[in-house]
Design a protein around this motif. Structure first.
Motif, PDB file in Angstrom:
ATOM      1  N   GLU A  40      -1.951  49.731  29.154  1.00 42.19           N
ATOM      2  CA  GLU A  40      -1.947  50.834  28.195  1.00 42.19           C
ATOM      3  C   GLU A  40      -0.818  50.631  27.197  1.00 42.19           C
ATOM      4  O   GLU A  40       0.327  50.389  27.583  1.00 42.19           O
ATOM      5  N   THR A  41      -1.156  50.769  25.923  1.00 46.20           N
ATOM      6  CA  THR A  41      -0.217  50.396  24.865  1.00 46.20           C
ATOM      7  C   THR A  41       0.699  51.531  24.403  1.00 46.20           C
ATOM      8  O   THR A  41       1.764  51.274  23.860  1.00 46.20           O
ATOM      9  N   HIS A  42       0.287  52.773  24.583  1.00 44.53           N
ATOM     10  CA  HIS A  42       1.070  53.922  24.108  1.00 44.53           C
ATOM     11  C   HIS A  42       1.022  54.986  25.209  1.00 44.53           C
ATOM     12  O   HIS A  42       0.285  55.965  25.133  1.00 44.53           O
ATOM     13  N   ALA A  43       1.826  54.799  26.235  1.00 44.14           N
ATOM     14  CA  ALA A  43       1.609  55.493  27.500  1.00 44.14           C
ATOM     15  C   ALA A  43       2.145  56.920  27.559  1.00 44.14           C
ATOM     16  O   ALA A  43       1.727  57.700  28.413  1.00 44.14           O
ATOM     17  N   GLY A  44       3.094  57.285  26.705  1.00 37.69           N
ATOM     18  CA  GLY A  44       3.668  58.622  26.802  1.00 37.69           C
ATOM     19  C   GLY A  44       4.499  58.768  28.067  1.00 37.69           C
ATOM     20  O   GLY A  44       5.025  57.802  28.610  1.00 37.69           O
ATOM     21  N   ARG A  45       4.595  59.993  28.583  1.00 41.59           N
ATOM     22  CA  ARG A  45       5.438  60.225  29.756  1.00 41.59           C
ATOM     23  C   ARG A  45       4.659  60.227  31.065  1.00 41.59           C
ATOM     24  O   ARG A  45       5.259  60.252  32.140  1.00 41.59           O
ATOM     25  N   GLY A  46       3.330  60.271  30.999  1.00 40.80           N
ATOM     26  CA  GLY A  46       2.522  60.153  32.214  1.00 40.80           C
ATOM     27  C   GLY A  46       2.148  61.455  32.869  1.00 40.80           C
ATOM     28  O   GLY A  46       1.123  61.538  33.534  1.00 40.80           O
ATOM     29  N   LEU A  47       2.971  62.497  32.714  1.00 36.53           N
ATOM     30  CA  LEU A  47       2.712  63.780  33.366  1.00 36.53           C
ATOM     31  C   LEU A  47       3.258  64.896  32.484  1.00 36.53           C
ATOM     32  O   LEU A  47       4.387  64.815  31.994  1.00 36.53           O
ATOM     33  N   TYR A  48       2.465  65.955  32.332  1.00 36.34           N
ATOM     34  CA  TYR A  48       2.817  67.048  31.432  1.00 36.34           C
ATOM     35  C   TYR A  48       2.654  68.396  32.142  1.00 36.34           C
ATOM     36  O   TYR A  48       1.993  68.490  33.177  1.00 36.34           O
ATOM     37  N   ARG A  49       3.244  69.428  31.551  1.00 36.93           N
ATOM     38  CA  ARG A  49       3.135  70.795  32.061  1.00 36.93           C
ATOM     39  C   ARG A  49       2.407  71.642  31.023  1.00 36.93           C
ATOM     40  O   ARG A  49       2.832  71.741  29.880  1.00 36.93           O
ATOM     41  N   LEU A  50       1.315  72.268  31.443  1.00 34.77           N
ATOM     42  CA  LEU A  50       0.549  73.096  30.524  1.00 34.77           C
ATOM     43  C   LEU A  50       1.182  74.466  30.312  1.00 34.77           C
ATOM     44  O   LEU A  50       0.736  75.219  29.443  1.00 34.77           O
ATOM     45  N   ASP A  51       2.191  74.793  31.114  1.00 33.32           N
ATOM     46  CA  ASP A  51       2.930  76.037  30.902  1.00 33.32           C
ATOM     47  C   ASP A  51       4.274  75.776  30.216  1.00 33.32           C
ATOM     48  O   ASP A  51       5.145  76.646  30.208  1.00 33.32           O
ATOM     49  N   SER A  52       4.435  74.606  29.623  1.00 36.58           N
ATOM     50  CA  SER A  52       5.682  74.277  28.926  1.00 36.58           C
ATOM     51  C   SER A  52       5.734  74.975  27.572  1.00 36.58           C
ATOM     52  O   SER A  52       4.714  75.433  27.026  1.00 36.58           O
ATOM     53  N   GLU A  53       6.919  75.042  27.006  1.00 42.80           N
ATOM     54  CA  GLU A  53       7.091  75.628  25.676  1.00 42.80           C
ATOM     55  C   GLU A  53       6.293  74.857  24.628  1.00 42.80           C
ATOM     56  O   GLU A  53       5.692  75.445  23.720  1.00 42.80           O
ATOM     57  N   ALA A  54       6.259  73.524  24.774  1.00 44.88           N
ATOM     58  CA  ALA A  54       5.518  72.696  23.812  1.00 44.88           C
ATOM     59  C   ALA A  54       4.028  73.001  23.851  1.00 44.88           C
ATOM     60  O   ALA A  54       3.379  73.150  22.810  1.00 44.88           O
ATOM     61  N   ALA A  55       3.454  73.106  25.061  1.00 43.25           N
ATOM     62  CA  ALA A  55       2.025  73.393  25.191  1.00 43.25           C
ATOM     63  C   ALA A  55       1.694  74.781  24.666  1.00 43.25           C
ATOM     64  O   ALA A  55       0.660  74.989  24.009  1.00 43.25           O
ATOM     65  N   ALA A  56       2.569  75.747  24.959  1.00 42.80           N
ATOM     66  CA  ALA A  56       2.334  77.115  24.497  1.00 42.80           C
ATOM     67  C   ALA A  56       2.397  77.211  22.973  1.00 42.80           C
ATOM     68  O   ALA A  56       1.675  78.007  22.360  1.00 42.80           O
ATOM     69  N   LYS A  57       3.240  76.386  22.371  1.00 43.17           N
ATOM     70  CA  LYS A  57       3.428  76.455  20.922  1.00 43.17           C
ATOM     71  C   LYS A  57       2.152  76.108  20.163  1.00 43.17           C
ATOM     72  O   LYS A  57       1.835  76.719  19.141  1.00 43.17           O
ATOM     73  N   THR A  58       1.391  75.124  20.648  1.00 40.10           N
ATOM     74  CA  THR A  58       0.174  74.702  19.948  1.00 40.10           C
ATOM     75  C   THR A  58      -1.093  75.368  20.493  1.00 40.10           C
ATOM     76  O   THR A  58      -2.062  75.529  19.760  1.00 40.10           O
ATOM     77  N   GLY A  59      -1.114  75.691  21.772  1.00 44.01           N
ATOM     78  CA  GLY A  59      -2.309  76.271  22.384  1.00 44.01           C
ATOM     79  C   GLY A  59      -3.460  75.298  22.523  1.00 44.01           C
ATOM     80  O   GLY A  59      -4.585  75.696  22.846  1.00 44.01           O
ATOM     81  N   GLU A  60      -3.209  74.002  22.329  1.00 46.51           N
ATOM     82  CA  GLU A  60      -4.307  73.027  22.322  1.00 46.51           C
ATOM     83  C   GLU A  60      -4.906  72.813  23.714  1.00 46.51           C
ATOM     84  O   GLU A  60      -6.098  72.572  23.852  1.00 46.51           O
ATOM     85  N   ALA A  61      -4.064  72.878  24.755  1.00 45.17           N
ATOM     86  CA  ALA A  61      -4.588  72.685  26.109  1.00 45.17           C
ATOM     87  C   ALA A  61      -5.533  73.807  26.507  1.00 45.17           C
ATOM     88  O   ALA A  61      -6.545  73.574  27.186  1.00 45.17           O
ATOM     89  N   ALA A  62      -5.217  75.026  26.097  1.00 43.26           N
ATOM     90  CA  ALA A  62      -6.086  76.163  26.426  1.00 43.26           C
ATOM     91  C   ALA A  62      -7.467  75.994  25.793  1.00 43.26           C
ATOM     92  O   ALA A  62      -8.490  76.352  26.391  1.00 43.26           O
ATOM     93  N   GLN A  63      -7.507  75.407  24.599  1.00 42.96           N
ATOM     94  CA  GLN A  63      -8.778  75.166  23.921  1.00 42.96           C
ATOM     95  C   GLN A  63      -9.491  73.926  24.464  1.00 42.96           C
ATOM     96  O   GLN A  63     -10.690  73.756  24.250  1.00 42.96           O
ATOM     97  N   GLY A  64      -8.739  73.059  25.134  1.00 47.50           N
ATOM     98  CA  GLY A  64      -9.286  71.806  25.635  1.00 47.50           C
ATOM     99  C   GLY A  64      -9.642  71.877  27.101  1.00 47.50           C
ATOM    100  O   GLY A  64     -10.685  72.429  27.479  1.00 47.50           O
ATOM    101  N   ILE A  65      -8.767  71.335  27.954  1.00 45.19           N
ATOM    102  CA  ILE A  65      -9.084  71.278  29.378  1.00 45.19           C
ATOM    103  C   ILE A  65      -9.212  72.675  29.978  1.00 45.19           C
ATOM    104  O   ILE A  65     -10.029  72.892  30.886  1.00 45.19           O
TER     105      ILE A  65
END
Length: 259
Positions: A40-65
């Motif tokens: 994988e060429t652009h791996a990121g951090r591997g694990l995320y929190r959907l209740d994080s401040e970053a996720a809440a700011k965009t709301g994209e996870a709620a619309q997605g998964i």
């Protein structure tokens, strides 16, 4: 440029497409009793929190998964991996593609991951340590050329730049063609955003010239918020495993009500 951080976008509609296809392809490839390599060429951090401040700011996870996960069959490899990861890390955990791949791989398989961002790569190393992944802090396309052809030779490479740097659109076709010359048996899976203005089209024309038999799958959906420029998501797959066409058709059906 190191400004992009996927925590704001983890679990969004593009991730659902990319990760469902990735899990489906690896599920098929790991049924055969032969080792493989995942790159994988652009791996990121591997694990995320959907209740994080970053996720809440965009709301994209709620619309997605958050909206689509129950539309996948319970035995789908993507949904199975989500359940296993949440049992391990908590209900609000969301795996990046390196962790999803690790859940599919077996003893004897190899994993090579690249990530440039210093904070992201530090977390990636910590998250992926139990799976023995080879993690490099370097340009992902350079790493792809350095490690191919890999051992084991059978395998899959995921290429998913942020495309924040416009040069990515020109660099990706050249890099994939160079990797394919060295590793013509490898499955090459490229993700790309569909933005207002269709910046991806010249890149796709180059890719389709180099890989006329590749599979291309695109999904369109409303922008995540007013002014957001991403209106769809695409995957371009060279040497696609058996069953990939059917998985693409399933995703088209799942996403259809969003249009």
């Amino acid at each position: 440029m190191l400004s992009y951080q996927h925590a704001y976008h983890a679990g969004n509609l593009a991730d659902v497409q990319k990760h469902a296809l990735l899990c489906s392809m690896l599920d098929y490839m790991t049924r055969k009793d032969k080792p493989l390599t995942y790159i994988e060429t652009h791996a990121g951090r591997g694990l995320y929190r959907l209740d994080s401040e970053a996720a809440a700011k965009t709301g994209e996870a709620a619309q997605g998964i958050g909206r689509l996960q129950d539309l996948f069959p319970t035995d789908h490899p993507y949904r199975r991996s989500l359940s296993e990861i949440r049992a391990r890390y908590g209900e609000m955990a969301y795996p990046g593609s390196p962790l999803l791949a690790a859940m599919a791989l077996r003893d004897g398989d190899q994993m090579h991951l690249a990530e440039l961002h210093p904070q992201e790569v530090a977390t990636l190393r910590e998250v992926m340590a139990p799976w023995g992944a080879h993690v490099r802090q370097e340009d992902g396309l350079a790493m792809a050329l350095a490690v191919t052809p890999p051992t084991p030779r059978r395998g899959l490479m995921l290429v998913d730049p942020s495309y924040e740097v416009k040069e990515d659109y020109a660099a990706v076709p050249k890099a994939l063609a160079a990797v394919h010359r060295k590793w013509n048996v490898g499955v090459l899976a490229l993700w790309y955003p569909i933005l207002v203005g269709d910046q991806h089209l010249p890149m796709l024309r180059q890719l389709e010239t180099s890989f006329p038999d590749a599979l291309r799958h695109e999904l369109r959906f409303p922008p995540a918020r007013e002014g957001h420029r991403m209106v769809g998501s695409g995957m371009f797959v060279v040497n696609a495993p058996w069953g990939t066409v059917e998985e693409m058709e399933r995703l088209t059906s799942i996403f259809a009500p969003l249009r």
